[in-house]
Structures are given as C-alpha cells and as structure tokens.
Design a protein around this motif. Sequence first.
Motif, mmCIF file in Angstrom:
data_model
loop_
_atom_site.group_PDB
_atom_site.id
_atom_site.type_symbol
_atom_site.label_atom_id
_atom_site.label_comp_id
_atom_site.label_asym_id
_atom_site.label_seq_id
_atom_site.Cartn_x
_atom_site.Cartn_y
_atom_site.Cartn_z
ATOM 1 N N ARG A 29 25.010 -12.094 -87.330
ATOM 2 C CA ARG A 29 23.968 -11.100 -87.619
ATOM 3 C C ARG A 29 23.107 -10.955 -86.374
ATOM 4 N NH1 ARG A 29 22.210 -10.975 -93.501
ATOM 5 N NH2 ARG A 29 23.931 -11.883 -94.671
ATOM 6 N N THR A 31 20.176 -8.504 -84.141
ATOM 7 C CA THR A 31 19.259 -7.377 -84.057
ATOM 8 C C THR A 31 19.762 -6.410 -82.990
ATOM 9 O OG1 THR A 31 17.885 -8.400 -82.370
ATOM 10 C CG2 THR A 31 17.339 -8.895 -84.687
ATOM 11 N N ARG A 66 19.021 -6.458 -89.249
ATOM 12 C CA ARG A 66 20.088 -6.988 -88.415
ATOM 13 C C ARG A 66 21.414 -6.301 -88.736
ATOM 14 N NH1 ARG A 66 19.055 -13.473 -87.574
ATOM 15 N NH2 ARG A 66 16.860 -13.295 -86.978
#
Length: 247
Positions: A29, A31, A66
Amino acid sequence: MAGNTSAPGVSVASRILALLSAFDATHRRLTLSELARRADLPLPTAHRLVGELTAAGALSRRPDGRYVVGRLIWDVGLLAPVEAGLRQVAEPFLHDIYAATLATVHLAVRDGDEVLYLERMRGRTSVPVVSSIGSTLPMHATGVGKVLLAHAPDDVRRRVLGSLTRVTPYTVTQPGILEDQLARIRRDGYATTYEEMTLGACSAAVPVRRGDQVVAAIGVVVPTLKRDRARLVAALQVAAQGIGRQL
C-alpha cells in the motif's frame, strides 16, 4: 525501485512499469508521494499516470488514500502460461477432492517469499479461512506454504526462516523446529498445520510436480486431522500426480 525514470526521453510505458514495480512484498500500500519517490518520477507525472492506472483498474485507491495493485493486474497475470495452464489442468482434480471431502481446497504457488493462492473452493463443512483467490499469506503458517517452502531455493528458505512472525499461538516461529518440519515434508511428501494460520483450522498439503520440479501445492483445510489425515493426504497425492502428468 526504478532508476532515472524522470529523465527526458523515457517512454510512458517505462514510467508506468516503474510505478507498478514500486509495489513489492513489503510495500503493498503506497501513497501517491511514495509511488512517485519509489518510481523516481515527478509528483505531477505520477499523479497523472496513477489516475489513468486507477481508472483502468490496474491500481485501486483505498479509503485511506493509499494505492494497491488492482484487479486488472491479477486478471492479466492469470493469463501467464504457468498460472493459466495450471489452474485449467488442476480444476477438475480440485473438484474431485472437494466432492470427496467437502473441505476447503486450495491451489497455490510460491510468490517470492509468500504463498499465492490461485484457486480456492470453499467447503460446506466450512472452517475459518483467511485465504482468497489472488491473496498471499506467510509460507511458514500454511500447509501449501510449507510444502512450497520445503522445496524453495536455499536463499528463500533463509529469508523466511530469518523473519518468522506469529499469526496464532500455534504458529511455528522457532527456525530449528521449522527446519525439521521442512526436512520431514521433503521426506514424507506432505505437510500439515494445526491452527497455525487460523484458530480452528488445520490443513494438509502436497506438492505438484512437473518432472522433478515442484511447481505448486494443493491442500485442504479441515477442523481436525486426528482421524482423516491419511485419507486426505492420499486423496491429495492422487490428485497432485494427475495434475503433474498433464502439465
């Protein structure tokens, strides 16, 4: 992590591949800023390309902002000759096991240092399972995972044995004990687990071979192995041999 993808002349395809390659077993995950940094792309470029990948289903944006790998990548991956052919060949054998046991049946392969589930048939005599098609789980805590770990390259075994995490109170986290189990799996031809991934769930699994190479594992998840272990292992071994002959 890709290198120098922000340099002039780098193709759009290279930048997209860099973004997809930013994900790995320890970075599932990310950003937008993390994606841009790991792909070595300017933030505006990453923003534009990530938006296009998300719209196409190659990435998925979670509520926390994310990004994760999207379903499109999994669906395309299943078209790879090994995975697609393996699932197609294995399916009737998995159905036979399911019909005979009414247990949850798994087909899995090794994906780096984890086990990747290619198929799951949920049994009516259901016990708790956390696997799903396309998911990955720790090899040391699952039946199919232990089979694949037992036959994995030495460097993979070393990495896994060096970072054993506890999932339940029964997960094996002592490297010496797990090493002994892996040796026994190679000797006896099957693996078992007892509530090591999920409380209330035990498993038995065997390797699927193409020639001398272990290419996959099949297994069942049941409430207990006290009475039916030999029968389940025998059924799995017959199925694994049948799959192997057709690969």
